[in-house]
Design an enzyme around this catalytic site. Sequence first.
Site, PDB file in Angstrom:
ATOM      1  CB  VAL A 265      -9.773   7.207  -1.954  1.00  0.00           C
ATOM      2  CG1 VAL A 265      -8.709   7.004  -0.888  1.00  0.00           C
ATOM      3  CG2 VAL A 265      -9.299   6.713  -3.323  1.00  0.00           C
TER       4      VAL A 265
ATOM      5  CE1 TYR B 158      -0.870   8.278 -11.980  1.00  0.00           C
ATOM      6  CE2 TYR B 158       0.760   9.658 -13.061  1.00  0.00           C
ATOM      7  CZ  TYR B 158       0.325   8.965 -11.947  1.00  0.00           C
ATOM      8  OH  TYR B 158       1.084   8.972 -10.793  1.00  0.00           O
TER       9      TYR B 158
HETATM   10  P1  NAD Z   1       1.650   2.213  -4.792  1.00  0.00           P
HETATM   11  O1  NAD Z   1       0.909   1.530  -5.886  1.00  0.00           O
HETATM   12  O2  NAD Z   1       2.798   1.514  -4.140  1.00  0.00           O
HETATM   13  O3  NAD Z   1       0.651   2.675  -3.626  1.00  0.00           O
HETATM   14  C1  NAD Z   1      -0.623   3.171  -3.890  1.00  0.00           C
HETATM   15  C2  NAD Z   1      -1.575   2.659  -2.825  1.00  0.00           C
HETATM   16  O4  NAD Z   1      -2.885   3.170  -3.107  1.00  0.00           O
HETATM   17  C3  NAD Z   1      -1.674   1.131  -2.807  1.00  0.00           C
HETATM   18  O5  NAD Z   1      -1.411   0.641  -1.507  1.00  0.00           O
HETATM   19  C4  NAD Z   1      -3.105   0.853  -3.234  1.00  0.00           C
HETATM   20  O6  NAD Z   1      -3.690  -0.290  -2.632  1.00  0.00           O
HETATM   21  C5  NAD Z   1      -3.803   2.141  -2.816  1.00  0.00           C
HETATM   22  N1  NAD Z   1      -5.060   2.351  -3.532  1.00  0.00           N
HETATM   23  C6  NAD Z   1      -5.316   2.203  -4.848  1.00  0.00           C
HETATM   24  N2  NAD Z   1      -6.608   2.440  -5.091  1.00  0.00           N
HETATM   25  C7  NAD Z   1      -7.193   2.750  -3.905  1.00  0.00           C
HETATM   26  C8  NAD Z   1      -8.500   3.093  -3.509  1.00  0.00           C
HETATM   27  N3  NAD Z   1      -9.525   3.149  -4.385  1.00  0.00           N
HETATM   28  N4  NAD Z   1      -8.733   3.371  -2.214  1.00  0.00           N
HETATM   29  C9  NAD Z   1      -7.719   3.300  -1.297  1.00  0.00           C
HETATM   30  N5  NAD Z   1      -6.458   2.958  -1.612  1.00  0.00           N
HETATM   31  C10 NAD Z   1      -6.207   2.683  -2.904  1.00  0.00           C
HETATM   32  O7  NAD Z   1       2.125   3.616  -5.397  1.00  0.00           O
HETATM   33  P2  NAD Z   1       3.166   4.704  -4.871  1.00  0.00           P
HETATM   34  O8  NAD Z   1       4.291   4.716  -5.807  1.00  0.00           O
HETATM   35  O9  NAD Z   1       3.418   4.573  -3.430  1.00  0.00           O
HETATM   36  O10 NAD Z   1       2.300   6.029  -5.162  1.00  0.00           O
HETATM   37  C11 NAD Z   1       1.740   6.852  -4.151  1.00  0.00           C
HETATM   38  C12 NAD Z   1       1.202   8.118  -4.812  1.00  0.00           C
HETATM   39  O11 NAD Z   1       2.266   8.818  -5.479  1.00  0.00           O
HETATM   40  C13 NAD Z   1       0.141   7.881  -5.888  1.00  0.00           C
HETATM   41  O12 NAD Z   1      -0.852   8.872  -5.802  1.00  0.00           O
HETATM   42  C14 NAD Z   1       0.918   7.989  -7.187  1.00  0.00           C
HETATM   43  O13 NAD Z   1       0.102   8.345  -8.277  1.00  0.00           O
HETATM   44  C15 NAD Z   1       1.934   9.049  -6.836  1.00  0.00           C
HETATM   45  N6  NAD Z   1       3.159   9.000  -7.656  1.00  0.00           N
HETATM   46  C16 NAD Z   1       3.877   7.836  -7.797  1.00  0.00           C
HETATM   47  C17 NAD Z   1       5.024   7.839  -8.573  1.00  0.00           C
HETATM   48  C18 NAD Z   1       5.857   6.587  -8.783  1.00  0.00           C
HETATM   49  O14 NAD Z   1       6.669   6.569  -9.718  1.00  0.00           O
HETATM   50  N7  NAD Z   1       5.736   5.550  -7.967  1.00  0.00           N
HETATM   51  C19 NAD Z   1       5.453   9.014  -9.185  1.00  0.00           C
HETATM   52  C20 NAD Z   1       4.690  10.169  -9.028  1.00  0.00           C
HETATM   53  C21 NAD Z   1       3.562  10.147  -8.247  1.00  0.00           C
END
Ligand code: NAD
Length: 251
Positions: A64, A156
């Site tokens: 991304v 973050y």
């Molecule tokens: P996750 O780590 O399971 O999934 C994130 C995905 O993003 C991974 O598959 C990773 O390979 C991909 N990624 C990372 N860098 C990338 C890049 N440069 N280009 C393309 N893909 C890339 O995390 P998740 O828990 O599924 O989180 C999804 C979203 O929700 C994120 O934006 C995260 O910040 C947000 N979020 C997560 C939580 C939590 O507690 N898990 C809470 C609030 C918000």
Amino acid sequence: MRMKDKVALLSGAAGGMGAATARLLAREGAKAVIVADLLDKEGEAVVADIAKAGGRASYAHLDVTDEAQWKGVIDRILADHGQLDVLVNNAGISGSAEQDLYDTAAWNRLMGINATGVFLGMKHAIAAMKKAGRGSVINLSSVSGIVGQGNIHVGYNASKGAVRLITKAAAAQHGRDGIRINSVHPGLMPPMRTSGRTADPATRAKTLKGVPLGRAGEVDEVAYAILFLASDESSYVTGAELVVDGGWTAV
Ligand code: NAD
């Protein structure tokens, strides 16, 4: 079939909430679901699962932070399917692994993936949606885009706060293009692939004490919020922040 006739692109959909959402959009009859990520093997596995369940999906490699890759992926979707109706800007990294909460390299990494990544996706998806006169963009922010935390890198919060406001600015600018843009703010969910301290069971138990529903969220609970915003059921919703946090930020 809440996604009938719609083509959806999801970044970071090889696992976690992105994969859960891709599966749900496919189950709801999407014309095509494009699972995009850096992790090709895991992303292909999500696509294979969706196909096995009778859904329509394909995989695209997408970093991304790379504008040329965004353009390439969206051009390909338009060539293959003739439309892009939904973008879920979901890719992200955690800020909970760094010891130094002011580390400059981590700041640049967090802003690059979590904020600039969303900006680039919106830039290219909105250009495609404008031509069609319709579209829905859903940006994954976090409770960390609304309130601060004591134990994660400041980048973050900064990146997720940026996502919250990019969403509102773009909603104001593109309402008359027929494009809706909303943010989703998950709270305590299963840890991210890149989580550090916040994945620790003792830290999670402490956080839970402040969550009125008294439990962590499940990936499908966020996926259903995204489905609502992606579907026509949310046709009068734009510039909104949909908090999915068990009440964490309500108290
Ligand atoms: P996750 O780590 O399971 O999934 C994130 C995905 O993003 C991974 O598959 C990773 O390979 C991909 N990624 C990372 N860098 C990338 C890049 N440069 N280009 C393309 N893909 C890339 O995390 P998740 O828990 O599924 O989180 C999804 C979203 O929700 C994120 O934006 C995260 O910040 C947000 N979020 C997560 C939580 C939590 O507690 N898990 C809470 C609030 C918000």
